[in-house]
Design a protein around this motif. Structure first.
Motif, short mmCIF file in Angstrom:
data_model
loop_
_atom_site.label_atom_id
_atom_site.label_comp_id
_atom_site.label_asym_id
_atom_site.label_seq_id
_atom_site.Cartn_x
_atom_site.Cartn_y
_atom_site.Cartn_z
N GLU A 98 -12.50 16.49 28.35
CA GLU A 98 -12.12 15.09 28.64
C GLU A 98 -10.76 14.76 28.05
OE1 GLU A 98 -16.56 13.07 28.81
OE2 GLU A 98 -15.65 13.46 26.86
N TYR A 152 -16.61 19.35 20.97
CA TYR A 152 -16.54 17.90 20.76
C TYR A 152 -15.47 17.58 19.72
CZ TYR A 152 -20.52 17.41 23.77
OH TYR A 152 -21.33 17.44 24.88
N GLN A 204 -16.84 12.74 22.96
CA GLN A 204 -15.69 13.11 23.78
C GLN A 204 -15.43 14.60 23.64
OE1 GLN A 204 -11.79 11.36 22.96
NE2 GLN A 204 -11.46 11.26 25.16
#
Length: 149
Positions: A133, A74, A129
């Motif tokens: 991604e 992350y 996120q």
């Protein structure tokens, strides 16, 4: 504000996330491809290795690779490792809170309350996120542009 260390770290991780699983990249290749000073990148990758985001292999066939799947990394975690708290001021930080010398009451300080909202908005985005991604974002943007035309 994202520092160069944070930006370069993200660029290096994105580069590694684009490799085939199990493949490694030389630090020179990562640095040249992303226009990152090699010595600076060495320090950044060292920090990312200590935080278990990357592995390094020494010797022939060595280099750097991700220590986890891009879906499990992350962006908020990475930025905290490289740049510290996400909060714009110390009194708005969850993990690194420091009371302000000039504030009488943290609970009613308008500046702190506003910066808490800023920190929460940043955290909400970055803590949800993944590196996968982020890696795929340019491709998605190109697809969206094609649909609009």
């Amino acid at each position: 504000m994202l520092t160069k260390k944070g930006k370069y770290g993200l660029k290096a991780l994105i580069y590694l996330a684009r490799l085939e699983p199990g493949a490694v990249a030389l630090i020179n290749t990562i640095a040249e491809t992303n226009q990152i000073p090699k010595k600076f990148l060495e320090a950044i990758l060292s920090d990312l290795k200590k935080a278990s985001f990357v592995h390094s292999k020494k010797g022939k066939g060595g280099g750097y690779c991700l220590a986890r799947a891009p879906e499990d990394i992350y962006i908020g975690q990475v930025i905290r490792v490289l740049d510290g708290p996400l909060a714009p001021i110390a009194c708005a930080s969850s993990n690194f809170f420091q009371r302000c010398d000039d504030c009488e009451d943290d609970d009613i300080c308008a500046v702190r309350l506003t910066m808490l909202n800023v920190r929460n908005a940043i955290s909400s985005l970055l803590d949800n996120q993944t590196l996968a991604e982020l890696r795929d974002l340019p491709r998605q943007q190109r697809k969206q542009r094609r649909r609009v035309r």
